[in-house]
Design a protein around this motif. Structure first.
Motif, PDB file in Angstrom:
ATOM      1  N   VAL A   1       0.842  -1.204   0.000  1.00  0.00           N
ATOM      2  CA  VAL A   1       0.000   0.000   0.000  1.00  0.00           C
ATOM      3  C   VAL A   1       0.869   1.243   0.000  1.00  0.00           C
ATOM      4  O   VAL A   1       1.765   1.381   0.835  1.00  0.00           O
ATOM      5  CB  VAL A   1      -0.938   0.023   1.230  1.00  0.00           C
ATOM      6  CG1 VAL A   1      -1.799   1.285   1.230  1.00  0.00           C
ATOM      7  CG2 VAL A   1      -1.820  -1.223   1.256  1.00  0.00           C
ATOM      8  N   LEU A   2       0.596   2.141  -0.935  1.00  0.00           N
ATOM      9  CA  LEU A   2       1.307   3.417  -1.050  1.00  0.00           C
ATOM     10  C   LEU A   2       0.276   4.530  -1.180  1.00  0.00           C
ATOM     11  O   LEU A   2      -0.837   4.303  -1.668  1.00  0.00           O
ATOM     12  CB  LEU A   2       2.214   3.428  -2.289  1.00  0.00           C
ATOM     13  CG  LEU A   2       3.207   2.274  -2.461  1.00  0.00           C
ATOM     14  CD1 LEU A   2       3.747   2.267  -3.884  1.00  0.00           C
ATOM     15  CD2 LEU A   2       4.352   2.398  -1.472  1.00  0.00           C
ATOM     16  N   HIS A   3       0.645   5.733  -0.748  1.00  0.00           N
ATOM     17  CA  HIS A   3      -0.255   6.843  -1.025  1.00  0.00           C
ATOM     18  C   HIS A   3      -0.210   7.125  -2.523  1.00  0.00           C
ATOM     19  O   HIS A   3       0.825   6.937  -3.167  1.00  0.00           O
ATOM     20  CB  HIS A   3       0.115   8.088  -0.214  1.00  0.00           C
ATOM     21  CG  HIS A   3       1.383   8.746  -0.650  1.00  0.00           C
ATOM     22  ND1 HIS A   3       2.630   8.365  -0.187  1.00  0.00           N
ATOM     23  CD2 HIS A   3       1.600   9.755  -1.536  1.00  0.00           C
ATOM     24  CE1 HIS A   3       3.547   9.119  -0.751  1.00  0.00           C
ATOM     25  NE2 HIS A   3       2.960   9.968  -1.572  1.00  0.00           N
ATOM     26  N   PHE A   4      -1.337   7.565  -3.066  1.00  0.00           N
ATOM     27  CA  PHE A   4      -1.377   7.749  -4.515  1.00  0.00           C
ATOM     28  C   PHE A   4      -0.604   8.991  -4.926  1.00  0.00           C
ATOM     29  O   PHE A   4      -0.786  10.075  -4.376  1.00  0.00           O
ATOM     30  CB  PHE A   4      -2.823   7.879  -5.013  1.00  0.00           C
ATOM     31  CG  PHE A   4      -2.892   7.978  -6.518  1.00  0.00           C
ATOM     32  CD1 PHE A   4      -2.920   6.841  -7.284  1.00  0.00           C
ATOM     33  CD2 PHE A   4      -2.904   9.214  -7.152  1.00  0.00           C
ATOM     34  CE1 PHE A   4      -2.970   6.914  -8.671  1.00  0.00           C
ATOM     35  CE2 PHE A   4      -2.951   9.307  -8.530  1.00  0.00           C
ATOM     36  CZ  PHE A   4      -2.983   8.151  -9.292  1.00  0.00           C
ATOM     37  N   SER A   5       0.266   8.808  -5.906  1.00  0.00           N
ATOM     38  CA  SER A   5       0.983   9.920  -6.517  1.00  0.00           C
ATOM     39  C   SER A   5       1.387   9.490  -7.913  1.00  0.00           C
ATOM     40  O   SER A   5       1.505   8.289  -8.213  1.00  0.00           O
ATOM     41  CB  SER A   5       2.226  10.311  -5.698  1.00  0.00           C
ATOM     42  OG  SER A   5       3.221   9.317  -5.790  1.00  0.00           O
ATOM     43  N   LEU A   6       1.634  10.468  -8.780  1.00  0.00           N
ATOM     44  CA  LEU A   6       2.071  10.165 -10.133  1.00  0.00           C
ATOM     45  C   LEU A   6       3.409   9.442 -10.113  1.00  0.00           C
ATOM     46  O   LEU A   6       3.640   8.496 -10.879  1.00  0.00           O
ATOM     47  CB  LEU A   6       2.169  11.456 -10.950  1.00  0.00           C
ATOM     48  CG  LEU A   6       2.593  11.298 -12.413  1.00  0.00           C
ATOM     49  CD1 LEU A   6       1.622  10.403 -13.166  1.00  0.00           C
ATOM     50  CD2 LEU A   6       2.702  12.665 -13.082  1.00  0.00           C
TER      51      LEU A   6
END
Length: 498
Positions: free
Chosen positions: A418-423
């Protein structure tokens, strides 16, 4: 038996020397108590004890995601602590274990030292007082839980005393008998003249007769029970088998980035509810996972322990302990916002009595102690209610979520990292996959827990997948490609041409 290293647990192994395998083991209640205690361990505790190398599906990645995700994404700082160090709801029973698996989960009480709020406590560190907004920080050892000592004093944590027990290599437990031994010999194609060697392993809290620490041996057995069908042979010969790879439930919507041919999932774009579902797995006891799914993945043997509680070992279990092993509860407030597995949690404690020194303000949990041991002044009693660690203000009745709501998007990879969403994160995963973006499609899924037959609709690129949430949770402990396994259509089997 005891030594200066503490109580010792003797286990006799019966070994087929020719084929280098453990046929079965014989022990008293103490060793079987340790085995049954595995069923009460939350999955997050198992991952932590095994150094984030449990090898169980995607759980290691889920745990590491909680570690790496910033505290600003959680409802409170305590939420992250709860997931990384989930409490065992029957921790008091561990006091009866002669060889303890986990010393790092003390049953401690945290209270506020401010005079404005003497009515709150928590078993979790980093909790905020709902009155003065200060942190509960005074560490106290709670009194012994008398419920753990009900019955004969010689009984174990879960198992009655008085008889020898047989443990097979795949961890089936039954009372020792001549009939059982003969049937096992027949199973292995052996007779009474076979070259069967007897070896003793003496476990204690310091050392073991084998060249490894006792704790490491138990941890190795825990890991093998999850990933091997021959855990006893594994720990003796060091040949760990490698594995191949009632609450209202609302619909969870996610965006799946997958290949156009439905061969694999790259990642899912999700919001708080899906992440909470995954992280909540870490606080669920192992026995509750087996109960919900009916079995453990076939490359493990821990489900034989589970079935033995109400089967071959039924007569050996202490009165009142079967439910603790077959339907273990989560610790108080450790359930997540989406209780897909319908695992129950302990009720909050109320009116915990604490004594406070009137002069130096030292706190005691022994209500019979009316004199401060530090300054000799008299103490007075007050009562506390248990605080919900997930609430920033310590109040009751929160949503139960670990993760904050709002406009927060996350990326969940195929192996449930799980990662925070970013480009940047999205591009990094795309580059690492070596899949051309032209071969990827985006599909929206609506996941629920309905147990009806699958219904899939393709209008406007939307799928509705009933029961897929349970498939995701099952895949999380069974495979390292959880999203592909649970959310893609089954691959068609190729038939040879005639």
């Amino acid at each position: 038996m005891s030594t200066n290293a503490g109580p010792t647990v003797a286990v006799k192994l019966f070994i087929d020397k020719e084929k280098q395998r453990v046929l079965f083991a014989e022990s008293d209640k103490e060793f079987v108590d340790v085995l049954f205690s595995f069923l009460t361990l939350p999955l997050g505790a198992i991952v932590r004890l095994l150094g984030k190398q449990s090898g169980v599906g995607c759980l290691d990645e889920v745990y590491k995601s909680v570690e790496s995700l910033g505290t600003e994404h959680f409802q409170t700082e305590a939420c992250k602590t709860m997931l990384l160090r989930p409490l065992n709801a029957v921790a008091s029973h561990f006091d009866r274990l002669k060889v303890k698996l986990d010393y790092t989960n003390p049953r401690s009480v945290y209270v506020c030292s401010s005079s404005c709020c003497e009515r709150q406590f928590s078993l979790v560190p980093d909790v905020i007082c709902k009155t003065c907004k200060g942190q509960l920080h005074n560490l106290l050892e709670p009194p012994s839980d008398h419920s753990a000592t009900v019955g004969c004093d010689s009984d174990g944590a879960f198992v009655k005393s008085g008889q020898k027990l047989i443990i097979t290599d795949d961890l089936q437990v039954a009372p020792a008998s001549t009939c059982l031994v003969f049937s096992l010999l027949d199973k292995f194609g052996l007779n009474e003249k076979a070259d069967i060697e007897e070896k003793f392993i003496d476990l204690n809290n310091k050392k073991v007769s084998l060249p490894t620490a006792s704790l490491q041996l138990i941890l190795s057995l825990l890991k093998r029970s999850l990933t091997s069908n021959e855990p006893l042979t594994g720990i003796y010969f060091d040949t760990l088998q490698e594995t191949k790879d009632t609450h209202k439930f609302h619909v969870i919507k996610i965006k799946l980035i997958q290949t156009a041919d439905s061969s694999t999932v790259l990642y899912a774009e999700v919001v708080q509810d899906f992440v909470d579902l995954l992280f909540g797995l870490l606080s669920v006891p192992l026995g509750s996972i087996i109960k919900a799914h009916g079995h453990w993945p076939p490359n493990g043997s821990v489900d034989n322990l589970y079935r033995g509680v109400d089967g071959s070992a039924s007569g050996c279990i202490r009165e009142g302990c079967k439910s603790l092993l077959l339907s273990p509860k989560l610790a108080t407030f450790f359930g997540c916002s989406i209780n897909a597995l319908e695992a129950k949690e302990l009720d909050p404690q109320v009116f915990l009595s604490i004594n406070k020194c009137s002069l130096c303000y030292k706190l005691y949990l022994d209500c019979n102690n009316n004199t401060c041991t530090s300054c000799g002044a008299s103490t007075y009693a007050f009562y506390c209610d248990e605080v919900d660690p997930k609430s920033a203000g310590g109040a009751h009745g929160t949503s139960g979520a670990y993760i904050k709501g709002g406009m927060r998007n996350f990326i969940v990879t195929n192996d449930l990292r799980v990662l925070h969403f970013s480009l940047a994160n999205s591009l990094q995963i795309l580059r690492a996959s070596n899949i051309l973006k032209e071969k990827l499609v985006e599909k929206e899924l609506a996941l629920d827990k309905t147990q009806s037959s699958p219904c899939i609709r393709f209008s406007l690129g939307h799928w509705a997948l009933p029961a897929q949430v349970l498939k995701v949770l099952r895949a999380a402990v069974a495979t390292r490609e959880a999203l592909s396994s649970a959310l893609l259509p089954p691959k068609k089997k190729s038939h040879p041409h005639h």
